[in-house]
Design a protein around this motif. Structure first.
Motif, PDB file in Angstrom:
ATOM      1  N   UNK A  40      36.347  35.654 -42.544  1.00 22.07           N
ATOM      2  CA  UNK A  40      34.918  35.736 -42.252  1.00 22.07           C
ATOM      3  C   UNK A  40      34.601  37.175 -41.892  1.00 22.07           C
ATOM      4  N   UNK A  50      33.205  42.387 -43.508  1.00 20.23           N
ATOM      5  CA  UNK A  50      32.436  41.197 -43.178  1.00 20.23           C
ATOM      6  C   UNK A  50      32.131  40.484 -44.484  1.00 20.23           C
ATOM      7  N   UNK A  54      28.292  35.516 -44.867  1.00 16.78           N
ATOM      8  CA  UNK A  54      28.154  35.432 -43.426  1.00 16.78           C
ATOM      9  C   UNK A  54      27.189  36.502 -42.927  1.00 16.78           C
ATOM     10  N   UNK A  58      23.535  35.965 -41.249  1.00 17.35           N
ATOM     11  CA  UNK A  58      23.256  36.484 -39.911  1.00 17.35           C
ATOM     12  C   UNK A  58      21.973  37.309 -39.912  1.00 17.35           C
ATOM     13  N   UNK A  61      18.882  34.832 -40.747  1.00 17.17           N
ATOM     14  CA  UNK A  61      18.553  33.838 -39.731  1.00 17.17           C
ATOM     15  C   UNK A  61      18.059  34.493 -38.443  1.00 17.17           C
ATOM     16  N   UNK A  62      18.718  35.585 -38.040  1.00 15.42           N
ATOM     17  CA  UNK A  62      18.296  36.220 -36.788  1.00 15.42           C
ATOM     18  C   UNK A  62      17.164  37.213 -37.030  1.00 15.42           C
ATOM     19  N   UNK A  64      17.227  40.241 -37.806  1.00 15.08           N
ATOM     20  CA  UNK A  64      17.481  41.567 -37.267  1.00 15.08           C
ATOM     21  C   UNK A  64      18.533  42.227 -38.140  1.00 15.08           C
ATOM     22  N   UNK A  66      21.700  45.028 -38.151  1.00 17.22           N
ATOM     23  CA  UNK A  66      22.648  45.770 -37.330  1.00 17.22           C
ATOM     24  C   UNK A  66      23.494  46.588 -38.291  1.00 17.22           C
ATOM     25  N   UNK A  69      27.133  45.910 -39.275  1.00 17.36           N
ATOM     26  CA  UNK A  69      27.282  44.698 -40.088  1.00 17.36           C
ATOM     27  C   UNK A  69      27.102  45.034 -41.561  1.00 17.36           C
ATOM     28  N   UNK A 139      18.146  27.626 -37.912  1.00 17.86           N
ATOM     29  CA  UNK A 139      18.268  28.762 -37.009  1.00 17.86           C
ATOM     30  C   UNK A 139      19.708  29.069 -36.651  1.00 17.86           C
ATOM     31  N   UNK A 140      20.639  28.547 -37.414  1.00 17.53           N
ATOM     32  CA  UNK A 140      22.044  28.876 -37.182  1.00 17.53           C
ATOM     33  C   UNK A 140      22.745  28.892 -38.529  1.00 17.53           C
ATOM     34  N   UNK A 141      23.548  29.923 -38.778  1.00 20.80           N
ATOM     35  CA  UNK A 141      24.254  29.962 -40.061  1.00 20.80           C
ATOM     36  C   UNK A 141      25.269  28.831 -40.135  1.00 20.80           C
ATOM     37  N   UNK A 144      28.840  29.401 -42.311  1.00 24.89           N
ATOM     38  CA  UNK A 144      29.817  30.309 -41.734  1.00 24.89           C
ATOM     39  C   UNK A 144      30.758  29.563 -40.808  1.00 24.89           C
ATOM     40  N   UNK A 145      30.282  28.480 -40.239  1.00 27.34           N
ATOM     41  CA  UNK A 145      31.128  27.719 -39.339  1.00 27.34           C
ATOM     42  C   UNK A 145      32.042  26.762 -40.100  1.00 27.34           C
TER      43      UNK A 145
ATOM     44  N   UNK B  55      18.683  33.727 -29.821  1.00 25.24           N
ATOM     45  CA  UNK B  55      19.146  34.112 -31.157  1.00 25.24           C
ATOM     46  C   UNK B  55      20.662  34.213 -31.241  1.00 25.24           C
ATOM     47  N   UNK B  57      23.081  31.856 -31.541  1.00 25.98           N
ATOM     48  CA  UNK B  57      23.708  31.100 -32.631  1.00 25.98           C
ATOM     49  C   UNK B  57      23.271  31.588 -34.008  1.00 25.98           C
ATOM     50  N   UNK B  58      22.142  32.288 -34.073  1.00 27.37           N
ATOM     51  CA  UNK B  58      21.699  32.792 -35.369  1.00 27.37           C
ATOM     52  C   UNK B  58      22.473  34.031 -35.771  1.00 27.37           C
ATOM     53  N   UNK B  59      22.801  34.851 -34.781  1.00 28.97           N
ATOM     54  CA  UNK B  59      23.409  36.136 -35.094  1.00 28.97           C
ATOM     55  C   UNK B  59      24.915  36.059 -35.251  1.00 28.97           C
ATOM     56  N   UNK B  61      28.471  35.173 -36.392  1.00 33.13           N
ATOM     57  CA  UNK B  61      28.993  34.598 -37.637  1.00 33.13           C
ATOM     58  C   UNK B  61      30.284  33.812 -37.387  1.00 33.13           C
ATOM     59  N   UNK B  62      30.617  33.559 -36.143  1.00 38.80           N
ATOM     60  CA  UNK B  62      31.771  32.715 -35.799  1.00 38.80           C
ATOM     61  C   UNK B  62      33.081  33.261 -36.350  1.00 38.80           C
ATOM     62  N   UNK B  63      33.224  34.581 -36.331  1.00 40.32           N
ATOM     63  CA  UNK B  63      34.444  35.139 -36.900  1.00 40.32           C
ATOM     64  C   UNK B  63      35.602  35.051 -35.920  1.00 40.32           C
ATOM     65  N   UNK B  84      24.807  23.294 -33.230  1.00 40.68           N
ATOM     66  CA  UNK B  84      24.595  24.593 -33.868  1.00 40.68           C
ATOM     67  C   UNK B  84      25.318  25.700 -33.108  1.00 40.68           C
ATOM     68  N   UNK B 109      31.310  42.366 -35.045  1.00 40.52           N
ATOM     69  CA  UNK B 109      30.753  42.978 -36.251  1.00 40.52           C
ATOM     70  C   UNK B 109      29.261  42.735 -36.443  1.00 40.52           C
ATOM     71  N   UNK B 110      28.683  41.834 -35.688  1.00 41.15           N
ATOM     72  CA  UNK B 110      27.288  41.477 -35.970  1.00 41.15           C
ATOM     73  C   UNK B 110      26.310  41.995 -34.930  1.00 41.15           C
TER      74      UNK B 110
END
Lengths: 269, 199
Positions: A40, A50, A54, A58, A61-62, A64, A66, A69, A139-141, A144-145, B55, B57-59, B61-63, B84, B109-110
């Protein structure tokens, strides 16, 4: 010439799997944290990778951006643009597990395997769009999970670090079971990451090119292709091909080969 | 006369209700919290530099790189039962607090864990329960929280030998909660910053 790419690819897959298999042990027992993560996001020293899906989720959904990233996504995206879905074919741990499953079946004497469940290939695009849309609504990826490419790494980490396996690991088992019915069923039709990489790789440079004069239309490559494409009909040029080279190995007449296609010509031949 | 029963229940309804109760209790055990409820609460905190829960859980990426690099194993990864929020990192300071080594912040990374300096970390605020703290109750002269605080004299100082938290400096690392010998803990971390509005 026989099985040239097959051997190299198995070695690359094995090494890529070794990274996520050995690394948690190195970190947990020896605090050697030069490499962290799995497919991931992978950190090698100060170099970060990255996974494009994913990262994209990110960002979407958010809402924003970065910069680190984006920089982390750069190399995987460039690889996908030039080489196509090579991550799927050459690195992805779930494909490696499916490959091992295939090889075990062959050892057990299951020689011929038909693809029992077939869906339209375009399902892949619906999976990609559906996943991103659903992630943006929730509102959550989501993927990716639960994404099998990342999940394998997370399960190994969970096993080493917390001495438990996370519940979501059943997805891996599901994918492997589906692979029994149709080779790479999940990869073919439902992997959003594969879908994104296929989308990026539509105009890739590295392609499996067929020399029509040499082709005897024997159908060996069709049987070899884990994705159910038929290279003898030129389907290796389609965006679904993940450049694994199985068809090249299977060809007795050296009709197929990897070629570096100049320009964007031949996207649909 | 022999009446069947006070509650007239036949076998089918009985089995149905039994199954329903069983399913409900099992699902409540397996999924202890609603799908969209944040796992962040008292002493259950996000790693340093985390964006607000709105935000998070949105940002993220569960890496899992933050959990891997944490040398104290403070960070754990939530599993699928957290809806979520599954796959996101959490620190339970009662078990293992955050030692503010700032490694996780450097590798996220995010930008979910924002690059912040050690003294800018705001995982929460330590709150002393004056009805639990033995020093405040006048039972004993304990100052463990003061001793373990990484920002001694700033975040926690002693006022007439009693510990006082200054929220201006408290990072919410949870070392004081971890160290507190009283049971239940007399000093707890309230994740007040996690529920601020994201700008």
């Amino acid at each position: 010439m026989f099985n040239k790419y097959g051997k190299i690819r198995l070695l690359v897959q094995f090494l890529a799997f070794l990274v996520i298999l050995v690394n948690p042990f190195l970190i947990f027992y020896w605090h050697f944290d030069f490499v962290q993560g799995w497919y991931q996001s992978l950190g090698v020293g100060n170099l970060w990778f990255v996974s494009p899906l994913e990262g994209l989720e990110s960002i979407l959904v958010s809402k924003t951006i970065y910069l680190p990233l984006l920089i982390g996504m750069l190399i995987p995206i460039l690889v996908a643009l030039f080489l196509g879905r090579v991550f799927c074919g050459w690195i992805c741990p779930i494909n490696f597990l499916c490959e091992l499953e295939d090889r075990f079946l062959r050892l057990w004497g299951v020689k011929k395997r038909r693809d029992l469940i077939r869906l339209p290939r375009a399902t892949l695009w619906f999976a990609l769009v559906g996943d991103i849309t659903l992630a943006m609504i929730l509102g959550a990826p989501l993927f990716v999970f639960l994404s099998p490419p990342g999940l394998v790494g997370r399960e190994i980490m969970m096993a080493v670090f917390f001495h438990t396996l996370a519940l979501e690991g059943v997805v891996i088992i599901g994918v492997l079971v589906l692979n029994l019915f149709t080779r790479r069923f999940f990869c073919r039709y439902f992997c959003p990451l594969g879908g994104l990489l296929a989308f990026l790789g539509q105009r890739r440079r590295l392609r499996v090119v067929q020399e029509k004069e040499k082709c005897q239309r024997c159908g060996l490559c069709v049987r070899a292709c884990p994705l159910g494409l038929s290279p003898q009909e030129g389907e290796s040029q389609s965006s679904y091909c993940w450049n694994c080279g199985e068809c090249i190995d299977s060809c007795r007449f050296e009709s197929l080969s990897f070629q570096w296609v100049q320009g964007s010509g031949g996207a649909k031949r | 006369m022999f009446r069947r029963s006070v509650l007239d229940v036949n076998r089918r309804t009985f089995i149905k209700s039994l199954l329903a109760t069983l399913l409900l209790s099992v699902s409540q055990k397996a999924f202890p919290r609603p799908f969209f409820t944040s796992p962040v609460k008292v002493n259950h905190l996000r790693p340093p530099g985390a964006v607000p829960e709105e935000i998070f859980p949105a940002k993220c990426i569960r890496c899992g790189r933050c959990a891997e690099i944490c040398p104290y194993r403070s960070i754990k990864i939530l599993d699928v039962r957290y809806g979520v929020f599954a796959g996101t990192p959490l620190i339970e300071v009662e078990k293992i607090p955050c030692y503010l080594c700032m490694k996780c912040v450097e590798i996220c990374p995010t930008g979910t864990l924002r690059p912040v300096a050690q003294d800018e970390v705001r995982m929460g605020v330590a709150v002393i329960n004056h009805r639990q703290c033995v020093t405040w109750l006048g039972i004993a002269l304990c100052r463990t929280c003061y001793n373990v605080c990484p920002f001694k004299e700033k975040a926690i100082h002693l006022d007439q030998l009693r510990p006082v938290v200054d929220e201006k400096y408290c990072t919410g690392c949870g070392l004081c909660t971890h160290g507190c010998p009283v049971n239940p803990k007399a000093i707890n971390i309230e994740p007040v910053y996690s529920f601020e509005k994201h700008v």
